[in-house]
Write a protein that holds these residues in place. Structure first.
Motif, short mmCIF file in Angstrom:
data_model
loop_
_atom_site.label_atom_id
_atom_site.label_comp_id
_atom_site.label_asym_id
_atom_site.label_seq_id
_atom_site.Cartn_x
_atom_site.Cartn_y
_atom_site.Cartn_z
N ASP A 161 0.83 -1.21 0.00
CA ASP A 161 0.00 0.00 0.00
C ASP A 161 0.86 1.26 0.00
O ASP A 161 0.57 2.23 -0.70
CB ASP A 161 -0.93 0.02 1.21
CG ASP A 161 -2.06 -0.99 1.10
OD1 ASP A 161 -2.31 -1.48 -0.02
OD2 ASP A 161 -2.69 -1.29 2.14
N ASP B 245 1.05 4.17 -2.82
CA ASP B 245 0.89 5.59 -2.49
C ASP B 245 2.08 6.41 -2.99
O ASP B 245 1.92 7.53 -3.47
CB ASP B 245 0.72 5.79 -0.98
CG ASP B 245 -0.61 5.25 -0.48
OD1 ASP B 245 -1.53 5.05 -1.31
OD2 ASP B 245 -0.74 5.04 0.75
N SER C 214 1.72 6.90 -6.66
CA SER C 214 0.71 7.93 -6.91
C SER C 214 1.28 9.32 -6.65
O SER C 214 1.04 10.26 -7.42
CB SER C 214 -0.51 7.68 -6.02
OG SER C 214 -1.46 8.69 -6.18
#
Length: 122
Positions: A9, A13, A16
């Motif tokens: 995760d 992130d 992104s």
């Protein structure tokens, strides 16, 4: 297993965030290039009625040029980064994969319009 999921995760992130930072950098670069190419528009206004008439004649020409202008990588990247920030990261990745690429730079510029159309639906 929970730590591995958490790490994945975090990696997602970070990717992104990197896309978002790239979009900001591209936007700043585009803005700097646009300002460098901009001409001073105040001189025709000082010319009076003749300047206003010339200005009116230029408007239709200016409207026609953006329609024919092809999309750039930076424009597409900015839209996709915004979608990613809005929580559609997985959908953006799926769109890229649908167009046969793992990252935006691998996509053929001819497909940018179709990609943007699909991204706008998100």
């Amino acid at each position: 297993m929970g730590k591995v999921k958490l790490l994945l995760d975090v990696i997602g992130d970070l990717r992104s965030l990197a896309d978002s930072l790239q979009a900001v950098a591209d936007a700043v670069a585009d803005n700097g290039a646009a300002e460098a190419g901009r001409t001073d528009t105040k001189e025709p206004e000082k010319a009076g009625k003749a300047g206003k008439a010339a200005k009116k004649e230029e408007k239709p020409v200016a409207k026609q040029e953006p329609e024919k202008k092809p999309l750039t990588l930076e424009e597409v990247r900015a839209v996709l980064a915004e979608k990613s920030r809005a929580g559609h990261t997985e959908e953006v990745r799926e769109l890229l994969n649908k167009h046969g690429a793992d990252k935006l730079s691998e996509i053929d510029p001819a497909e940018y319009a179709a990609l943007l159309a699909e991204a706008e639906v998100l």
